[in-house]
Scaffold this motif. Structure first.
Motif, short mmCIF file in Angstrom:
data_model
loop_
_atom_site.label_atom_id
_atom_site.label_comp_id
_atom_site.label_asym_id
_atom_site.label_seq_id
_atom_site.Cartn_x
_atom_site.Cartn_y
_atom_site.Cartn_z
N HIS A 136 -84.07 -84.14 53.22
CA HIS A 136 -83.46 -85.42 52.85
C HIS A 136 -82.30 -85.17 51.90
O HIS A 136 -82.20 -84.09 51.29
CB HIS A 136 -84.50 -86.34 52.19
N PRO A 137 -81.42 -86.13 51.70
CA PRO A 137 -80.36 -85.98 50.70
C PRO A 137 -80.98 -85.92 49.30
O PRO A 137 -82.07 -86.45 49.06
CB PRO A 137 -79.51 -87.24 50.88
N ALA A 138 -80.29 -85.31 48.37
CA ALA A 138 -80.78 -85.22 46.99
C ALA A 138 -81.00 -86.61 46.41
O ALA A 138 -80.15 -87.49 46.54
CB ALA A 138 -79.79 -84.46 46.13
N GLY A 139 -82.16 -86.83 45.82
CA GLY A 139 -82.48 -88.11 45.19
C GLY A 139 -82.91 -89.21 46.13
O GLY A 139 -83.15 -90.34 45.69
N ARG A 140 -83.04 -88.91 47.41
CA ARG A 140 -83.43 -89.93 48.40
C ARG A 140 -84.56 -89.40 49.28
O ARG A 140 -84.37 -89.12 50.46
CB ARG A 140 -82.23 -90.34 49.24
N PRO A 141 -85.75 -89.21 48.71
CA PRO A 141 -86.87 -88.62 49.44
C PRO A 141 -87.21 -89.38 50.73
O PRO A 141 -87.36 -90.60 50.73
CB PRO A 141 -88.03 -88.68 48.45
N SER A 142 -87.32 -88.64 51.82
CA SER A 142 -87.65 -89.19 53.13
C SER A 142 -87.93 -88.01 54.05
O SER A 142 -87.48 -86.90 53.79
CB SER A 142 -86.48 -90.02 53.68
N ASP A 143 -88.68 -88.25 55.12
CA ASP A 143 -88.87 -87.17 56.10
C ASP A 143 -88.28 -87.52 57.46
O ASP A 143 -88.63 -86.92 58.47
CB ASP A 143 -90.36 -86.81 56.23
N GLU A 144 -87.35 -88.48 57.49
CA GLU A 144 -86.74 -88.89 58.76
C GLU A 144 -85.98 -87.75 59.43
O GLU A 144 -85.94 -87.67 60.66
CB GLU A 144 -85.79 -90.08 58.53
N ARG A 145 -85.37 -86.88 58.64
CA ARG A 145 -84.62 -85.77 59.21
C ARG A 145 -85.51 -84.79 59.97
O ARG A 145 -85.00 -83.93 60.69
CB ARG A 145 -83.87 -85.01 58.11
N ALA A 146 -86.81 -84.91 59.79
CA ALA A 146 -87.73 -83.98 60.44
C ALA A 146 -88.40 -84.56 61.68
O ALA A 146 -89.23 -83.89 62.30
CB ALA A 146 -88.81 -83.54 59.44
N GLU A 147 -88.04 -85.79 62.05
CA GLU A 147 -88.71 -86.42 63.19
C GLU A 147 -88.59 -85.60 64.47
O GLU A 147 -89.51 -85.54 65.28
CB GLU A 147 -88.15 -87.83 63.41
N HIS A 148 -87.45 -84.94 64.65
CA HIS A 148 -87.24 -84.16 65.88
C HIS A 148 -88.15 -82.95 65.98
O HIS A 148 -88.32 -82.38 67.06
CB HIS A 148 -85.77 -83.71 65.98
N LEU A 149 -88.73 -82.51 64.85
CA LEU A 149 -89.53 -81.30 64.87
C LEU A 149 -90.80 -81.44 65.73
O LEU A 149 -91.36 -80.44 66.18
CB LEU A 149 -89.92 -80.89 63.45
N SER A 150 -91.21 -82.68 65.98
CA SER A 150 -92.37 -82.88 66.86
C SER A 150 -92.06 -82.46 68.29
O SER A 150 -92.97 -82.24 69.09
CB SER A 150 -92.81 -84.34 66.83
N ASP A 151 -90.76 -82.31 68.61
CA ASP A 151 -90.34 -81.88 69.95
C ASP A 151 -90.00 -80.40 70.00
O ASP A 151 -89.46 -79.92 71.00
CB ASP A 151 -89.13 -82.70 70.41
N VAL A 152 -90.29 -79.68 68.92
CA VAL A 152 -90.10 -78.24 68.89
C VAL A 152 -91.46 -77.59 69.09
O VAL A 152 -92.36 -77.76 68.26
CB VAL A 152 -89.48 -77.78 67.55
N HIS A 153 -91.61 -76.85 70.17
CA HIS A 153 -92.93 -76.35 70.54
C HIS A 153 -93.04 -74.83 70.45
O HIS A 153 -93.83 -74.21 71.17
CB HIS A 153 -93.29 -76.84 71.94
N ILE A 154 -92.24 -74.24 69.57
CA ILE A 154 -92.34 -72.81 69.27
C ILE A 154 -92.62 -72.66 67.78
O ILE A 154 -92.46 -73.62 67.02
CB ILE A 154 -91.05 -72.06 69.68
N PRO A 155 -93.05 -71.49 67.33
CA PRO A 155 -93.37 -71.31 65.91
C PRO A 155 -92.17 -71.60 65.01
O PRO A 155 -91.03 -71.28 65.35
CB PRO A 155 -93.79 -69.85 65.82
N MET A 156 -92.47 -72.19 63.85
CA MET A 156 -91.45 -72.50 62.85
C MET A 156 -91.90 -71.99 61.48
O MET A 156 -93.06 -72.18 61.11
CB MET A 156 -91.21 -74.01 62.77
N LEU A 157 -90.97 -71.40 60.76
CA LEU A 157 -91.24 -70.93 59.40
C LEU A 157 -90.37 -71.69 58.43
O LEU A 157 -89.14 -71.75 58.58
CB LEU A 157 -90.93 -69.43 59.28
N PHE A 158 -91.00 -72.30 57.42
CA PHE A 158 -90.29 -73.04 56.37
C PHE A 158 -90.37 -72.23 55.08
O PHE A 158 -91.44 -72.12 54.48
CB PHE A 158 -90.91 -74.41 56.16
#
Length: 227
Positions: A136-158
């Motif tokens: 999310h942008p600084a100071g604006r907590p949200s997880d909307e930017r991660a919605e597309h990750l549900s369509d990623v079906h390979i391993p992900m490392l954060f």
């Protein structure tokens, strides 16, 4: 250590960007490493990641987004950025066909990689590694930017600092839990979005960087071995 090789990555509408391919003699995998929004592939952070991975047997292809080639401060539209990611992955596969492929990058570059993967799987890519996912942008907590990750079906490392102003840990941890076994979260206490830690912690940025590189190289090894 072998020196990086300059490459040119061509894609649609006669567009091209520059890249740096760094392949150590003992390489067993290659990481397509996209830069963040504010600095290009030659930034010291990007150089240190490429050199550190080379020491750990992982090749890298660093590459520019078109706006950075033009020396503009305004990032490309997602469609163009994702096309750049796709072209870089294809070029990496062509230049190092014997190596297992991983993609991702720093902040903006990592997010554009996962968006490209969510839209249409990147051929041959076994996993995506984020060096500070910009949730999310600084100071604006949200997880909307991660919605597309549900369509990623390979391993992900954060790989994330707990003091990252662009990724509230209270949002990031539930997100990676929802993604299930395909998501691995590695937190770095007191580190910010650039993986800088305050002197009062008793740690140096170089300590964090080494820990990050070890975690990344180990995860890549697990992904390509299928464990």
């Amino acid at each position: 250590m072998t020196a990086p090789q300059s490459v040119t990555i061509d894609f649609g509408d006669a567009q091209r960007v520059s890249g740096l391919l760094h392949v150590p003699s003992n390489a067993h995998a290659c990481y397509a490493l996209a830069h963040g929004a504010g600095a290009g592939m030659a930034h010291p952070f990007m150089v240190s990641i490429a050199e550190g991975l080379a020491e750990r047997g992982v090749a890298t292809l660093r590459y520019q987004f078109p706006y950075m080639e033009r020396r503009s401060k305004r990032p490309d539209a997602p469609k163009l950025a994702q096309a750049t990611v796709r072209a870089a992955v294809a070029e990496m596969s062509r230049l190092a066909p014997q190596l297992s492929l991983i993609a991702g990058g720093k902040s903006f570059g990592g997010r554009m990689t996962s968006q490209a993967q969510a839209t249409s799987p990147l051929p041959g890519v076994r996993g995506i590694a984020f060096l500070g996912f910009p949730l999310h942008p600084a100071g604006r907590p949200s997880d909307e930017r991660a919605e597309h990750l549900s369509d990623v079906h390979i391993p992900m490392l954060f790989l994330q600092g707990t003091a990252d102003a662009l990724a509230d840990v209270q949002l990031l941890q539930p997100l990676t839990t929802r993604l299930g076994a395909r998501a691995t979260l590695k937190l770095f206490p007191n580190a910010d979005h650039s993986f800088h830690v305050p002197a009062r912690t008793g740690r140096k940025d170089s300590d964090v960087r080494a820990e990050l590189l070890d975690a990344l190289a180990s995860w890549i090894e697990r992904v390509i071995s299928g464990s």
